[in-house]
Write a protein that holds these residues in place. Structure first.
Motif, PDB file in Angstrom:
ATOM      1  N   ARG A 133       0.704  -1.280   0.006  1.00  0.00           N
ATOM      2  CA  ARG A 133       0.006   0.030  -0.006  1.00  0.00           C
ATOM      3  C   ARG A 133       0.869   1.282   0.271  1.00  0.00           C
ATOM      4  O   ARG A 133       0.508   2.225  -0.567  1.00  0.00           O
ATOM      5  CB  ARG A 133      -0.853   0.097   1.182  1.00  0.00           C
ATOM      6  N   PRO A 134       1.874   1.303   0.810  1.00  0.00           N
ATOM      7  CA  PRO A 134       2.636   2.538   0.791  1.00  0.00           C
ATOM      8  C   PRO A 134       3.462   2.969  -0.650  1.00  0.00           C
ATOM      9  O   PRO A 134       3.592   4.071  -1.005  1.00  0.00           O
ATOM     10  CB  PRO A 134       3.727   2.493   2.033  1.00  0.00           C
ATOM     11  N   ARG A 135       3.730   1.683  -1.045  1.00  0.00           N
ATOM     12  CA  ARG A 135       4.420   1.903  -2.624  1.00  0.00           C
ATOM     13  C   ARG A 135       3.460   2.550  -3.483  1.00  0.00           C
ATOM     14  O   ARG A 135       3.656   3.248  -4.387  1.00  0.00           O
ATOM     15  CB  ARG A 135       4.833   0.484  -3.111  1.00  0.00           C
ATOM     16  N   LEU A 136       2.257   2.079  -3.421  1.00  0.00           N
ATOM     17  CA  LEU A 136       1.296   2.474  -4.336  1.00  0.00           C
ATOM     18  C   LEU A 136       0.959   4.158  -4.019  1.00  0.00           C
ATOM     19  O   LEU A 136       0.703   4.906  -4.955  1.00  0.00           O
ATOM     20  CB  LEU A 136      -0.027   1.819  -4.266  1.00  0.00           C
ATOM     21  N   SER A 137       0.987   4.358  -2.768  1.00  0.00           N
ATOM     22  CA  SER A 137       0.653   5.904  -2.510  1.00  0.00           C
ATOM     23  C   SER A 137       1.812   6.610  -2.950  1.00  0.00           C
ATOM     24  O   SER A 137       1.544   7.828  -3.470  1.00  0.00           O
ATOM     25  CB  SER A 137       0.646   6.075  -0.831  1.00  0.00           C
ATOM     26  N   ARG A 138       3.104   6.310  -2.864  1.00  0.00           N
ATOM     27  CA  ARG A 138       4.339   6.900  -3.451  1.00  0.00           C
ATOM     28  C   ARG A 138       4.040   7.024  -5.027  1.00  0.00           C
ATOM     29  O   ARG A 138       4.492   7.930  -5.498  1.00  0.00           O
ATOM     30  CB  ARG A 138       5.624   6.260  -2.977  1.00  0.00           C
ATOM     31  N   MET A 139       3.619   6.028  -5.618  1.00  0.00           N
ATOM     32  CA  MET A 139       3.545   6.024  -7.062  1.00  0.00           C
ATOM     33  C   MET A 139       2.565   7.164  -7.487  1.00  0.00           C
ATOM     34  O   MET A 139       2.702   7.820  -8.241  1.00  0.00           O
ATOM     35  CB  MET A 139       3.013   4.701  -7.495  1.00  0.00           C
ATOM     36  N   LEU A 140       1.229   7.209  -6.714  1.00  0.00           N
ATOM     37  CA  LEU A 140       0.583   8.092  -7.037  1.00  0.00           C
ATOM     38  C   LEU A 140       0.711   9.542  -6.585  1.00  0.00           C
ATOM     39  O   LEU A 140       0.550  10.385  -7.533  1.00  0.00           O
ATOM     40  CB  LEU A 140      -0.926   7.845  -5.885  1.00  0.00           C
ATOM     41  N   ALA A 141       1.554   9.636  -5.740  1.00  0.00           N
ATOM     42  CA  ALA A 141       2.078  10.934  -5.412  1.00  0.00           C
ATOM     43  C   ALA A 141       3.105  11.549  -6.386  1.00  0.00           C
ATOM     44  O   ALA A 141       3.258  12.559  -6.464  1.00  0.00           O
ATOM     45  CB  ALA A 141       2.893  10.983  -4.109  1.00  0.00           C
ATOM     46  N   HIS A 142       3.510  10.676  -7.266  1.00  0.00           N
ATOM     47  CA  HIS A 142       4.510  10.911  -8.308  1.00  0.00           C
ATOM     48  C   HIS A 142       3.929  10.847  -9.596  1.00  0.00           C
ATOM     49  O   HIS A 142       4.448  10.959 -10.500  1.00  0.00           O
ATOM     50  CB  HIS A 142       5.837  10.120  -8.244  1.00  0.00           C
ATOM     51  N   GLY A 143       2.458  10.967  -9.438  1.00  0.00           N
ATOM     52  CA  GLY A 143       1.609  11.040 -10.781  1.00  0.00           C
ATOM     53  C   GLY A 143       1.153   9.761 -11.461  1.00  0.00           C
ATOM     54  O   GLY A 143       0.512   9.957 -12.445  1.00  0.00           O
ATOM     55  N   THR A 144       1.532   8.491 -11.087  1.00  0.00           N
ATOM     56  CA  THR A 144       0.970   7.273 -11.672  1.00  0.00           C
ATOM     57  C   THR A 144      -0.342   7.070 -11.266  1.00  0.00           C
ATOM     58  O   THR A 144      -0.610   6.911 -10.076  1.00  0.00           O
ATOM     59  CB  THR A 144       2.045   6.070 -11.280  1.00  0.00           C
ATOM     60  N   THR A 145      -1.230   7.178 -12.140  1.00  0.00           N
ATOM     61  CA  THR A 145      -2.677   6.599 -11.934  1.00  0.00           C
ATOM     62  C   THR A 145      -3.135   5.542 -12.277  1.00  0.00           C
ATOM     63  O   THR A 145      -4.115   4.819 -11.962  1.00  0.00           O
ATOM     64  CB  THR A 145      -3.650   7.930 -12.711  1.00  0.00           C
TER      65      THR A 145
END
Ligand code: NIG
Ligand code: FE
Length: 422
Positions: A133-145
């Motif tokens: 989950r935190p990996r996905l949050s970091r991806m999202l914060a860097h613009g990956t949708t």
């Protein structure tokens, strides 16, 4: 009479629509569909209209507005290749590589992928979800949708199913959309050492039918790591043919360390993409282009391994092969969640222009996961997945690295991240 929509994002200094049809190849890879002073209208999670601010505000009124004055607005990134479901991490191996051990040596000695397999097998679905989950949050914060998400750290039927359950649970419980890929042939597990063909039997006869059985977790693609120390061409053919007969789309990890001919095999079997491609000869790239495949390039991996060879993106673009980018997020070769960092590497080490790197991270990456008619560009009817950057020119994304320039992330018409909100 103006029509009411949910959101209007307006006055974007640069609105990059990436609009068009089909993956971009050759010279088109540099075309961003740039509108100055652009706006986007959004309703029910979908894009309703795209144009200049005057055009959009002339026809629509919104319940909520975002002013992007002086900023860049663009589609959310699609990360076309990730391995996000794993337990533990491998910082010790990283240190051993700095001291001179190679990735293949560590793998041959039972480390590498197998050490993550041991940790992943010992974890429950809940633990896998909590770690990812935190990996996905970091991806999202860097613009990956949207991201493709591979299994491959289970390597038994039960443990591969567990990873697919984790992907489904994560997709349903946080904003980043995941597209699952079955990678049961990621490594020959240690209990099958010296008996790789028997492991391939297990993948073909048991795992593939089992993972396709339950519609809620069934993977969209099947991938095979075809390389030295992993699976050979013959074994890869058996697995991909079976996956195709089950109705799965095909992908292949090809020529990351040595050239085995997997790109031609993938083209012959109608694969959607071939990935890594560090040692693929020009003729094979040209043949893949003829077959309509997408090349997924992962410059974070040689960087992560301190290697100096990168895929030859310029030749791929020259022969008309559409290029997409991915992070390859994984605990061994590339622990990186940031697509902008991958673009920074693509420009510096593969001589892609900032515009080409952006095309490769949006529209072409969407085609690499067979979602190009819904994701990766801003056009009426497409998913309202978009970003506002804290920058006035898109080239800053690749030029200005090591910091996050993503200010706002909208997924399916909802604001899911704003900088400073972490
Ligand atoms: O893409 N190539 C295979 N898989 C990963 C590495 C996985 C690992 O080392 O855990 C890759 O580089
Ligand atoms: Fe990979």
């Amino acid at each position: 009479m103006a029509e009411f929509v949910d959101w209007i994002v307006h006055h974007a200094g640069q609105l990059l629509t990436l609009a068009g049809g089909g993956p971009r190849r050759g010279r088109e890879m540099g075309e961003l569909g740039l509108i100055h002073d652009g706006a986007v209208a959004i309703a029910d999670g979908r894009i309703v209209a795209v144009g200049t601010t005057a055009q959009v505000l002339g026809r629509y009124r919104a319940h909520r507005e975002i002013s992007a004055a002086g900023r860049v607005v663009l589609p959310g990134f699609v990360d076309a290749h990730t391995h996000p479901i794993f337990a533990g991490s491998r910082q010790g191996e990283f240190e051993r590589r700095i001291a001179g051990a190679t990735y293949l040596e560590i793998m041959a000695a039972g480390g590498g992928i197998m050490s993550t397999v041991r940790a992943t097998r010992a974890a429950s679905v809940t633990q896998l979800v909590d770690e990812a989950r935190p990996r996905l949050s970091r991806m999202l914060a860097h613009g990956t949708t949207t991201a493709e998400a591979k299994t491959g750290y289970g390597l038994t039927t039960v443990d591969e199913l567990k990873s697919l359950q984790a992907v489904a649970a994560l997709s349903a419980s946080q904003p980043l959309e995941l597209v699952p890929t079955f990678l049961g042939a990621h490594a020959v597990p240690e209990e099958y050492a010296g008996r790789a063909d028997e492991y391939v039997d297990l993948v073909v006869d048991e795992m593939l039918p089992a993972v396709c059985e339950k519609a809620q977790i069934a993977p969209m693609f099947c991938d095979v790591f075809c390389d030295q120390g992993a699976f050979d061409l013959q074994q890869t053919r058996r697995i991909l043919k079976m996956a195709k007969s089950q109705g799965m789309g095909l992908k292949v990890h090809a020529d990351e360390f040595v050239h085995l001919g997997a790109v031609s095999l993938a083209a012959e079997l109608g694969a959607v993409s071939a990935e890594h491609l560090l040692h693929t000869p020009r003729e094979e790239l040209a043949a893949a282009a003829e077959e309509g495949m997408v090349a997924v390039l992962l410059p974070g991996t040689p960087f992560g391994l301190s290697h100096h060879d990168y895929a030859d993106a310029r030749t791929m673009i020259e022969v008309g092969l559409p290029v997409a980018l991915g992070t390859d997020l994984n605990p061994g070769t590339c622990y990186c969640e940031s697509m902008p960092f991958i673009m920074a590497l693509a420009c510096r080490f593969m001589s892609m222009t900032p515009a080409e790197a952006l095309v490769a991270s949006t529209v072409n990456a969407a085609y690499a996961i067979d979602r190009g008619s819904d994701l990766g560009s801003l056009q009426p009817g497409f998913a309202a997945d978009l970003l506002v950057l804290d920058a006035d020119d898109y080239r800053h994304l690749a030029y200005h690295f090591g910091t996050n320039l993503v200010q706002t992330v909208i997924k399916r018409g909802q604001v899911v991240f704003t900088s400073g909100s972490e």
